[in-house]
Design a protein around this motif. Structure first.
Motif, PDB file in Angstrom:
ATOM      1  N   ASN A 141      -0.903  16.688 -21.296  1.00 20.01           N
ATOM      2  CA  ASN A 141      -0.962  16.524 -22.750  1.00 20.01           C
ATOM      3  C   ASN A 141      -1.069  15.047 -23.096  1.00 20.01           C
ATOM      4  O   ASN A 141      -0.330  14.210 -22.557  1.00 20.01           O
ATOM      5  CB  ASN A 141       0.302  17.110 -23.393  1.00 20.01           C
ATOM      6  CG  ASN A 141       0.436  18.594 -23.135  1.00 20.01           C
ATOM      7  OD1 ASN A 141      -0.300  19.396 -23.694  1.00 20.01           O
ATOM      8  ND2 ASN A 141       1.379  18.962 -22.272  1.00 20.01           N
ATOM      9  N   ASN A 148      -3.573  15.052 -29.738  1.00 19.45           N
ATOM     10  CA  ASN A 148      -2.354  15.486 -30.423  1.00 19.45           C
ATOM     11  C   ASN A 148      -1.747  14.289 -31.168  1.00 19.45           C
ATOM     12  O   ASN A 148      -1.736  13.163 -30.656  1.00 19.45           O
ATOM     13  CB  ASN A 148      -1.338  16.016 -29.405  1.00 19.45           C
ATOM     14  CG  ASN A 148      -1.838  17.253 -28.678  1.00 19.45           C
ATOM     15  OD1 ASN A 148      -2.298  18.208 -29.305  1.00 19.45           O
ATOM     16  ND2 ASN A 148      -1.779  17.222 -27.360  1.00 19.45           N
ATOM     17  N   PHE A 189      -1.206  12.201 -26.336  1.00 18.64           N
ATOM     18  CA  PHE A 189      -0.764  12.047 -27.728  1.00 18.64           C
ATOM     19  C   PHE A 189      -1.119  10.657 -28.245  1.00 18.64           C
ATOM     20  O   PHE A 189      -1.055   9.666 -27.501  1.00 18.64           O
ATOM     21  CB  PHE A 189       0.755  12.227 -27.841  1.00 18.64           C
ATOM     22  CG  PHE A 189       1.285  13.476 -27.199  1.00 18.64           C
ATOM     23  CD1 PHE A 189       1.432  14.655 -27.933  1.00 18.64           C
ATOM     24  CD2 PHE A 189       1.664  13.479 -25.854  1.00 18.64           C
ATOM     25  CE1 PHE A 189       1.941  15.792 -27.343  1.00 18.64           C
ATOM     26  CE2 PHE A 189       2.168  14.619 -25.260  1.00 18.64           C
ATOM     27  CZ  PHE A 189       2.308  15.784 -26.005  1.00 18.64           C
ATOM     28  N   TYR A 240      -3.607  23.951 -39.160  1.00 20.60           N
ATOM     29  CA  TYR A 240      -2.855  23.532 -37.970  1.00 20.60           C
ATOM     30  C   TYR A 240      -3.421  22.215 -37.431  1.00 20.60           C
ATOM     31  O   TYR A 240      -2.672  21.297 -37.076  1.00 20.60           O
ATOM     32  CB  TYR A 240      -2.928  24.611 -36.890  1.00 20.60           C
ATOM     33  CG  TYR A 240      -2.181  24.235 -35.630  1.00 20.60           C
ATOM     34  CD1 TYR A 240      -0.825  24.526 -35.499  1.00 20.60           C
ATOM     35  CD2 TYR A 240      -2.826  23.568 -34.582  1.00 20.60           C
ATOM     36  CE1 TYR A 240      -0.126  24.161 -34.362  1.00 20.60           C
ATOM     37  CE2 TYR A 240      -2.138  23.198 -33.443  1.00 20.60           C
ATOM     38  CZ  TYR A 240      -0.780  23.499 -33.338  1.00 20.60           C
ATOM     39  OH  TYR A 240      -0.092  23.122 -32.209  1.00 20.60           O
ATOM     40  N   GLU A 292       7.533  17.211 -31.617  1.00 16.55           N
ATOM     41  CA  GLU A 292       7.877  18.612 -31.351  1.00 16.55           C
ATOM     42  C   GLU A 292       7.930  18.885 -29.849  1.00 16.55           C
ATOM     43  O   GLU A 292       8.806  19.625 -29.362  1.00 16.55           O
ATOM     44  CB  GLU A 292       6.845  19.535 -32.008  1.00 16.55           C
ATOM     45  CG  GLU A 292       6.916  19.550 -33.538  1.00 16.55           C
ATOM     46  CD  GLU A 292       5.816  20.409 -34.160  1.00 16.55           C
ATOM     47  OE1 GLU A 292       4.968  20.929 -33.392  1.00 16.55           O
ATOM     48  OE2 GLU A 292       5.805  20.538 -35.397  1.00 16.55           O
ATOM     49  N   TYR A 293       7.003  18.263 -29.114  1.00 15.55           N
ATOM     50  CA  TYR A 293       6.982  18.431 -27.658  1.00 15.55           C
ATOM     51  C   TYR A 293       8.249  17.841 -27.032  1.00 15.55           C
ATOM     52  O   TYR A 293       8.886  18.481 -26.175  1.00 15.55           O
ATOM     53  CB  TYR A 293       5.739  17.749 -27.083  1.00 15.55           C
ATOM     54  CG  TYR A 293       5.591  17.888 -25.590  1.00 15.55           C
ATOM     55  CD1 TYR A 293       5.011  19.013 -25.021  1.00 15.55           C
ATOM     56  CD2 TYR A 293       6.027  16.868 -24.738  1.00 15.55           C
ATOM     57  CE1 TYR A 293       4.877  19.134 -23.640  1.00 15.55           C
ATOM     58  CE2 TYR A 293       5.901  16.970 -23.364  1.00 15.55           C
ATOM     59  CZ  TYR A 293       5.317  18.112 -22.814  1.00 15.55           C
ATOM     60  OH  TYR A 293       5.197  18.219 -21.454  1.00 15.55           O
ATOM     61  N   ARG A 344       3.353  14.049 -34.836  1.00 17.25           N
ATOM     62  CA  ARG A 344       4.166  15.235 -35.124  1.00 17.25           C
ATOM     63  C   ARG A 344       4.210  16.158 -33.909  1.00 17.25           C
ATOM     64  O   ARG A 344       5.273  16.685 -33.543  1.00 17.25           O
ATOM     65  CB  ARG A 344       3.583  15.963 -36.325  1.00 17.25           C
ATOM     66  CG  ARG A 344       4.313  17.259 -36.661  1.00 17.25           C
ATOM     67  CD  ARG A 344       3.741  17.890 -37.905  1.00 17.25           C
ATOM     68  NE  ARG A 344       4.430  19.131 -38.230  1.00 17.25           N
ATOM     69  CZ  ARG A 344       4.177  19.858 -39.316  1.00 17.25           C
ATOM     70  NH1 ARG A 344       3.256  19.461 -40.181  1.00 17.25           N
ATOM     71  NH2 ARG A 344       4.836  20.969 -39.542  1.00 17.25           N
ATOM     72  N   THR A 345       3.052  16.354 -33.272  1.00 17.76           N
ATOM     73  CA  THR A 345       3.002  17.211 -32.089  1.00 17.76           C
ATOM     74  C   THR A 345       3.824  16.612 -30.951  1.00 17.76           C
ATOM     75  O   THR A 345       4.519  17.327 -30.217  1.00 17.76           O
ATOM     76  CB  THR A 345       1.547  17.400 -31.630  1.00 17.76           C
ATOM     77  OG1 THR A 345       0.748  17.798 -32.741  1.00 17.76           O
ATOM     78  CG2 THR A 345       1.445  18.451 -30.538  1.00 17.76           C
ATOM     79  N   HIS A 364      -1.451  18.797 -36.808  1.00 22.68           N
ATOM     80  CA  HIS A 364      -1.070  18.490 -35.433  1.00 22.68           C
ATOM     81  C   HIS A 364      -2.094  17.681 -34.642  1.00 22.68           C
ATOM     82  O   HIS A 364      -1.783  17.236 -33.534  1.00 22.68           O
ATOM     83  CB  HIS A 364      -0.787  19.785 -34.663  1.00 22.68           C
ATOM     84  CG  HIS A 364       0.435  20.519 -35.131  1.00 22.68           C
ATOM     85  ND1 HIS A 364       0.424  21.351 -36.223  1.00 22.68           N
ATOM     86  CD2 HIS A 364       1.718  20.526 -34.666  1.00 22.68           C
ATOM     87  CE1 HIS A 364       1.643  21.852 -36.409  1.00 22.68           C
ATOM     88  NE2 HIS A 364       2.440  21.366 -35.488  1.00 22.68           N
TER      89      HIS A 364
END
Length: 589
Positions: A501, A438, A503, A426, A445-446, A441-442, A430
């Motif tokens: 979060n 992150n 990224f 994982y 998806e978010y 890709r993460t 991710h």
């Protein structure tokens, strides 16, 4: 009276019976002290009829209502058989309302014409005023004793055939009520009855040998208090030997009187236990299926929560020393079996937690009928191998309200290894390996999970881009460029913390979605700029970052995607201003 017991003429009988003087005529027959006549005066004093008085006084326990019962028995024996003087003061409960009175009683011996001896007892009720003056301390002690007995009766049901209490100041033991077996233990005690001595005598006299050690622990005051801090009242079921057969008893221990009294109740529990054992044997297979415990479990046990009894119902360990050990202890007291297992096989660092999480009261609080309860720990087996074990409890309550736990032990080394593998995979998919943020890709998806949706609460979208990364890579090398990328990531993590979060969306591009109120976002933006300016690397001394952000409260109709576009637009405007001020071509830098 029958003719063969009469020692007076009818006229003398009637004279004594009609007398208003509280008195009684007694004699010894076949080695027993018997009351022959009671006067009207004593019947009035005791608020009772003549028939009731004679029935009680000639019954199996004539002193049942007297507070100083043991002292009275000794005084009567000395008077009747040894010729000692009889001049006593005692307290007794009289009448239907059980009023407590103080009585002064004297006795003399007389003889009939034919030489038969009889005794005349004269009674006098001491007035309340005199009693208060003469027996101030004794009255206070009696009132305290009565209050405690009522409190104990409320807490310990009459089904408990023997009840004692321990004075915690000196650990002395006092009887509230005793059956014939309890009296036998009392007779065996030597010296002062203190807690340890009482339990030594009780276990030695009555307790089944295999249960002796577990019962003896309840004679240890420190052990009992430590258990009561976890659960009050405290219960323990065990086996006794009564008239040559095994009989189950249940011990109940509670603290009363603000911790000054420790009360022990012994309840005849044989019928309940044997009925539950029968039901248990009938339902073992069904309960195993209900719990869903299969061959992956090394052993499966059935635990009765009320009886604190455990029984091995499945052993899948094969031909090993551990398997032989499990088969040799296939049933017994749950706490004893568990303690032996923990002390022998569980690593020291996990023992205290195991004791706490596997206690019956803990299982009753935490395990649910519709879910499994897990306890994980490290075990060293008979072969010296260290394994990670999971103890799984499934709670089952039958239609009679009886609660049991089916528990299984299983080796989860392979499960843990697989979970670690999944976690690594994982992370690879991710998490950005350079910054531990992150990855793209993460982020995608978010954003996909919020398509068309409006952010909840006060949300801010930040967009970041490093300035002059290409120049640094070309002049100082890619290691210096990587230093800038990691430096920007560290600054964001330090400022944002766990508020949202973060990224890494591209080579030198970053995004963050955080929750914060109105003026707070400007303060956070200011802290970010301060962090960028304060940063110093080994190869680079300056961290130049273009930043833009958009807040959800700027326009309530904005979606998260709208906020992203607005934040990026502002970031690129700031980036253009930077290159214009520096007089550099953005496309070459």
């Amino acid at each position: 009276m029958e003719d063969n017991t009469r020692i007076f003429t009818r006229e003398i009988y009637e004279l004594y019976e009609r007398s208003l003087i509280p008195m009684g005529i007694c004699y010894v027959e076949n080695g027993r002290f018997r009351v022959h006549v009671v006067s009207d005066g004593i019947c009035r004093m005791y608020r009772s009829t003549r028939g009731e008085m004679l029935k009680r006084l000639n019954g199996p326990d004539p002193f049942v209502n007297i507070v100083e019962k043991e002292e009275m028995i000794k005084a009567v024996r000395a008077f009747s058989y040894e010729g000692a003087p009889y001049d006593v003061v005692f307290h007794e409960y009289v009448g239907p309302e059980r009023k407590l009175i103080t009585v002064h009683c004297t006795g003399i011996h007389e003889y009939t014409a034919d030489g038969r001896r009889y005794s005349i007892l004269l009674y006098d009720e001491v007035s309340d005023k005199v009693r208060r003056n003469l027996f101030k301390d004794e009255e206070k002690e009696i009132e305290e004793r009565d209050r405690l007995r009522v409190e104990i009766d409320d807490a310990i049901a009459r089904s408990y055939t023997s009840v004692i209490y321990v004075d915690t100041s000196d650990l002395s033991v006092h009887a509230v009520r005793l059956n014939r077996f309890g009296r036998r233990v009392s007779d065996e005690l030597q010296g002062e009855p203190v807690l340890r001595n009482v339990f030594d005598a009780y276990v030695r006299t009555l307790v089944f040998r295999e249960d002796a050690a577990s019962v003896l622990r309840f004679g240890d005051y420190d052990y009992v208090m430590s258990r009561l801090r976890e659960t009050n009242p405290l219960f323990h079921t065990f086996r006794t030997i009564r008239d040559g057969r095994i009989v189950y008893y249940r011990l109940k221990i509670i603290l009363l009187d603000d911790g000054k009294k420790l009360v022990y109740g012994f309840e005849h529990f044989d019928r309940q236990v044997r009925e539950r054992i029968e039901r248990e044997e009938e339902r073992e297979t069904q309960m195993t299926l209900l719990a869903g415990l299969s061959s992956e479990y090394e052993t499966v046990w059935l635990v009765d929560a009320a009886l604190h009894n455990a029984k091995l119902i499945r052993n899948n360990m094969g031909d090993t020393r551990s398997s032989a050990m499990m088969n040799s202890i296939n049933s017994g007291n749950y706490e004893v079996l568990l303690e032996n297992y923990i002390e022998k096989y569980v690593v020291p660092g996990d023992r205290e937690r195991m004791y706490s999480e596997t206690a019956i009261d803990s299982l009753l609080r935490n395990a649910r009928d519709d879910s499994l309860y897990h306890v994980n720990y490290w075990r060293v087996n008979e072969e010296g191998e260290k394994n990670y074990i999971q103890l799984v409890y499934s709670r089952v309550t039958d239609d009679l309200g009886v609660t049991r736990f089916v528990c299984g032990f299983r080796n989860i080394d392979e499960v843990i290894a697989e979970e670690k593998k999944k976690s690594i995979l994982y992370s690879m998919a991710h998490i950005d390996s350079m910054t531990d943020l992150n990855n793209r890709r993460t982020f995608d998806e978010y954003m996909d999970s919020h398509i068309g949706g409006r952010p909840e609460g006060s949300t801010v979208f930040f967009s970041f881009d490093l300035n002059e990364l290409k120049t640094v890579n070309d002049t100082l090398g890619h290691e210096a460029g990587d230093e800038l990328i990691v430096g920007l990531a560290d600054c964001m993590k330090n400022v944002f913390g766990r508020n949202g979060n973060i990224f890494r969306t591209g080579g030198d591009e970053f995004a963050a979605v955080i929750s914060c109120e109105g003026d707070e976002r400007d303060r956070i933006a200011g802290k970010l700029y301060e962090s960028f300016e304060a940063w110093r690397g080994k190869a680079c001394e300056v961290l130049s970052v273009a930043m833009g952000y958009a807040a959800s409260d700027e326009d309530p109709s904005m979606t998260l995607e709208d906020m992203r576009r607005e934040a990026e637009k502002r970031m690129y405007m700031q980036k253009s201003d930077y290159y214009r001020r520096e007089g550099k071509d953005r496309r070459k830098n």
